[in-house]
Design a protein around this motif. Structure first.
Motif, PDB file in Angstrom:
ATOM      1  N   TYR A 146       0.877  -1.339   0.007  1.00 26.50           N
ATOM      2  CA  TYR A 146      -0.032   0.068   0.034  1.00 26.50           C
ATOM      3  C   TYR A 146       0.877   1.232  -0.026  1.00 26.50           C
ATOM      4  O   TYR A 146       0.694   2.110  -0.694  1.00 26.50           O
ATOM      5  CB  TYR A 146      -0.959  -0.069   1.250  1.00 26.50           C
ATOM      6  N   ARG A 147       1.893   1.279   0.839  1.00 24.37           N
ATOM      7  CA  ARG A 147       2.807   2.510   1.132  1.00 24.37           C
ATOM      8  C   ARG A 147       3.239   2.774  -0.363  1.00 24.37           C
ATOM      9  O   ARG A 147       3.498   3.774  -0.911  1.00 24.37           O
ATOM     10  CB  ARG A 147       3.779   2.073   1.957  1.00 24.37           C
ATOM     11  N   HIS A 148       3.984   1.531  -0.876  1.00 24.33           N
ATOM     12  CA  HIS A 148       4.598   1.552  -2.374  1.00 24.33           C
ATOM     13  C   HIS A 148       3.751   2.381  -3.328  1.00 24.33           C
ATOM     14  O   HIS A 148       3.911   3.386  -4.043  1.00 24.33           O
ATOM     15  CB  HIS A 148       5.333   0.353  -2.879  1.00 24.33           C
ATOM     16  N   GLU A 149       2.537   1.825  -3.577  1.00 27.62           N
ATOM     17  CA  GLU A 149       1.656   2.286  -4.207  1.00 27.62           C
ATOM     18  C   GLU A 149       1.128   3.767  -4.084  1.00 27.62           C
ATOM     19  O   GLU A 149       0.921   4.548  -5.169  1.00 27.62           O
ATOM     20  CB  GLU A 149       0.333   1.402  -4.318  1.00 27.62           C
ATOM     21  N   LEU A 150       0.704   3.986  -2.852  1.00 30.05           N
ATOM     22  CA  LEU A 150       0.328   5.443  -2.368  1.00 30.05           C
ATOM     23  C   LEU A 150       1.433   6.390  -2.826  1.00 30.05           C
ATOM     24  O   LEU A 150       1.282   7.481  -3.398  1.00 30.05           O
ATOM     25  CB  LEU A 150       0.179   5.493  -0.853  1.00 30.05           C
ATOM     26  N   LEU A 151       2.711   6.107  -2.514  1.00 33.66           N
ATOM     27  CA  LEU A 151       3.806   7.167  -2.882  1.00 33.66           C
ATOM     28  C   LEU A 151       3.893   7.105  -4.498  1.00 33.66           C
ATOM     29  O   LEU A 151       4.487   8.380  -5.046  1.00 33.66           O
ATOM     30  CB  LEU A 151       5.121   6.470  -2.298  1.00 33.66           C
ATOM     31  N   GLU A 152       3.722   6.078  -5.446  1.00 32.91           N
ATOM     32  CA  GLU A 152       3.699   6.296  -6.623  1.00 32.91           C
ATOM     33  C   GLU A 152       2.406   7.245  -7.057  1.00 32.91           C
ATOM     34  O   GLU A 152       2.733   8.066  -8.030  1.00 32.91           O
ATOM     35  CB  GLU A 152       3.419   4.760  -7.330  1.00 32.91           C
ATOM     36  N   ASP A 153       1.369   6.865  -6.303  1.00 34.46           N
ATOM     37  CA  ASP A 153       0.255   7.815  -6.890  1.00 34.46           C
ATOM     38  C   ASP A 153       0.594   9.314  -6.599  1.00 34.46           C
ATOM     39  O   ASP A 153       0.531  10.099  -7.203  1.00 34.46           O
ATOM     40  CB  ASP A 153      -0.927   7.524  -6.007  1.00 34.46           C
ATOM     41  N   PHE A 154       1.350   9.521  -5.537  1.00 33.43           N
ATOM     42  CA  PHE A 154       1.512  10.805  -5.082  1.00 33.43           C
ATOM     43  C   PHE A 154       2.750  11.526  -5.776  1.00 33.43           C
ATOM     44  O   PHE A 154       2.498  12.558  -6.501  1.00 33.43           O
ATOM     45  CB  PHE A 154       2.303  10.645  -3.601  1.00 33.43           C
ATOM     46  N   MET A 155       3.722  10.588  -6.482  1.00 34.49           N
ATOM     47  CA  MET A 155       4.624  11.108  -7.389  1.00 34.49           C
ATOM     48  C   MET A 155       4.117  11.673  -8.641  1.00 34.49           C
ATOM     49  O   MET A 155       3.980  12.525  -9.289  1.00 34.49           O
ATOM     50  CB  MET A 155       5.612  10.138  -7.542  1.00 34.49           C
TER      51      MET A 155
ATOM     52  N   GLN B 204      -7.240  13.916  -5.532  1.00 31.62           N
ATOM     53  CA  GLN B 204      -8.121  13.073  -6.170  1.00 31.62           C
ATOM     54  C   GLN B 204      -9.517  13.251  -6.220  1.00 31.62           C
ATOM     55  O   GLN B 204     -10.428  13.225  -7.018  1.00 31.62           O
ATOM     56  CB  GLN B 204      -7.817  11.715  -5.870  1.00 31.62           C
ATOM     57  N   GLU B 205      -9.844  14.126  -5.079  1.00 32.29           N
ATOM     58  CA  GLU B 205     -11.370  14.356  -4.963  1.00 32.29           C
ATOM     59  C   GLU B 205     -11.751  15.552  -5.825  1.00 32.29           C
ATOM     60  O   GLU B 205     -12.799  15.521  -6.356  1.00 32.29           O
ATOM     61  CB  GLU B 205     -11.633  14.877  -3.601  1.00 32.29           C
ATOM     62  N   GLN B 206     -10.824  16.217  -6.356  1.00 34.40           N
ATOM     63  CA  GLN B 206     -11.286  17.445  -7.419  1.00 34.40           C
ATOM     64  C   GLN B 206     -10.202  17.686  -8.419  1.00 34.40           C
ATOM     65  O   GLN B 206      -9.157  18.119  -7.947  1.00 34.40           O
ATOM     66  CB  GLN B 206     -11.344  18.684  -6.661  1.00 34.40           C
ATOM     67  N   GLU B 207     -10.367  17.301  -9.475  1.00 36.62           N
ATOM     68  CA  GLU B 207      -9.574  17.119 -10.686  1.00 36.62           C
ATOM     69  C   GLU B 207      -8.898  18.747 -11.027  1.00 36.62           C
ATOM     70  O   GLU B 207      -7.809  18.920 -11.063  1.00 36.62           O
ATOM     71  CB  GLU B 207     -10.333  17.042 -11.856  1.00 36.62           C
ATOM     72  N   GLU B 208      -9.919  19.696 -10.509  1.00 37.42           N
ATOM     73  CA  GLU B 208      -9.433  21.334 -10.727  1.00 37.42           C
ATOM     74  C   GLU B 208      -8.009  21.390  -9.867  1.00 37.42           C
ATOM     75  O   GLU B 208      -7.360  22.187 -10.149  1.00 37.42           O
ATOM     76  CB  GLU B 208     -10.486  22.127 -10.227  1.00 37.42           C
ATOM     77  N   ARG B 209      -8.050  20.762  -8.742  1.00 36.26           N
ATOM     78  CA  ARG B 209      -6.788  20.899  -7.794  1.00 36.26           C
ATOM     79  C   ARG B 209      -5.494  20.630  -8.615  1.00 36.26           C
ATOM     80  O   ARG B 209      -4.474  21.111  -8.476  1.00 36.26           O
ATOM     81  CB  ARG B 209      -6.982  19.963  -6.450  1.00 36.26           C
ATOM     82  N   VAL B 210      -5.717  19.566  -9.254  1.00 33.70           N
ATOM     83  CA  VAL B 210      -4.642  18.847 -10.000  1.00 33.70           C
ATOM     84  C   VAL B 210      -4.173  19.985 -11.133  1.00 33.70           C
ATOM     85  O   VAL B 210      -3.069  20.257 -11.458  1.00 33.70           O
ATOM     86  CB  VAL B 210      -4.881  17.515 -10.568  1.00 33.70           C
ATOM     87  N   ASN B 211      -5.419  20.347 -11.957  1.00 30.48           N
ATOM     88  CA  ASN B 211      -5.223  21.431 -13.140  1.00 30.48           C
ATOM     89  C   ASN B 211      -4.326  22.666 -12.346  1.00 30.48           C
ATOM     90  O   ASN B 211      -3.574  23.115 -13.108  1.00 30.48           O
ATOM     91  CB  ASN B 211      -6.427  21.647 -13.717  1.00 30.48           C
ATOM     92  N   ALA B 212      -4.863  23.021 -11.084  1.00 30.22           N
ATOM     93  CA  ALA B 212      -4.229  24.422 -10.670  1.00 30.22           C
ATOM     94  C   ALA B 212      -2.624  23.922 -10.503  1.00 30.22           C
ATOM     95  O   ALA B 212      -1.926  25.009 -10.548  1.00 30.22           O
ATOM     96  CB  ALA B 212      -4.982  24.701  -9.379  1.00 30.22           C
ATOM     97  N   LEU B 213      -2.466  22.851  -9.923  1.00 36.47           N
ATOM     98  CA  LEU B 213      -0.871  22.455  -9.633  1.00 36.47           C
ATOM     99  C   LEU B 213      -0.108  22.556 -10.821  1.00 36.47           C
ATOM    100  O   LEU B 213       0.957  23.107 -10.855  1.00 36.47           O
ATOM    101  CB  LEU B 213      -0.917  21.073  -8.796  1.00 36.47           C
ATOM    102  N   ARG B 214      -0.939  22.099 -11.793  1.00 37.90           N
ATOM    103  CA  ARG B 214      -0.007  21.916 -13.312  1.00 37.90           C
ATOM    104  C   ARG B 214       0.053  23.162 -13.885  1.00 37.90           C
ATOM    105  O   ARG B 214       1.179  23.754 -14.426  1.00 37.90           O
ATOM    106  CB  ARG B 214      -0.833  20.916 -14.358  1.00 37.90           C
TER     107      ARG B 214
END
Ligand code: CO
Length: 140
Positions: free
Chosen positions: A75-84, A121-131
């Motif tokens: 789980y930790r490995h997969e979570l960190l991959e998602d984070f990256m 993950q809960e809001q796509e716009e947050r990822v877009n704002a980071l990009r």
């Protein structure tokens, strides 16, 4: 607590058992790119610490303690991959980066990173704002 190297083995053994139903010394050696004799040594150590039961001709089974920690390590490995991925790290670096940091974070830090991943993950716009920020920084 298992050492970083014990963690790598437990993580891999757990994954092999999930995928194939068993984990042989030769499979572990191949997956971790190490010599089978190193695997045998480590498996004996993991047996001593009660993470698994190893019998020379019958293979190995994880104990409930070994299963519990193995599951958390995967789980930790997969979570960190998602984070990256979320923070925009290039795919080609992700695996090595995660292997490099996973053993050195507290479970507290892991849980907080879990919150952050959920936040994005809960809001796509947050990822877009980071990009957008990343684009701006790259242009500078
Ligand atoms: Co790993």
């Amino acid at each position: 607590m298992p050492t970083p190297s014990m963690e790598d083995y437990l993580e891999r053994i757990y994954m092999l058992i999930e995928e194939k139903g068993y984990a042989r010394v030769s499979d572990i050696a191949e997956a971790l790119e190490v010599h089978p004799s190193s695997v045998t040594k480590m498996v004996q150590k993991l047996d001593k610490s009660e993470y698994l039961i190893y019998e020379r001709y019958r293979g190995l089974v994880l104990t409930s303690k070994g299963k519990k920690i193995g599951k958390r390590l995967v789980y930790r490995h997969e979570l960190l991959e998602d984070f990256m991925k979320i923070i925009g790290v290039n795919d080609s670096h992700i695996y090595q980066d995660v292997e490099g940091i996973e053993h050195h974070l507290s479970w507290d830090a892991i849980d907080r990173i879990g919150d952050l991943v959920q936040y994005f993950q809960e809001q796509e716009e947050r990822v877009n704002a980071l990009r957008d920020i990343q684009k701006r920084n790259e242009e500078e």
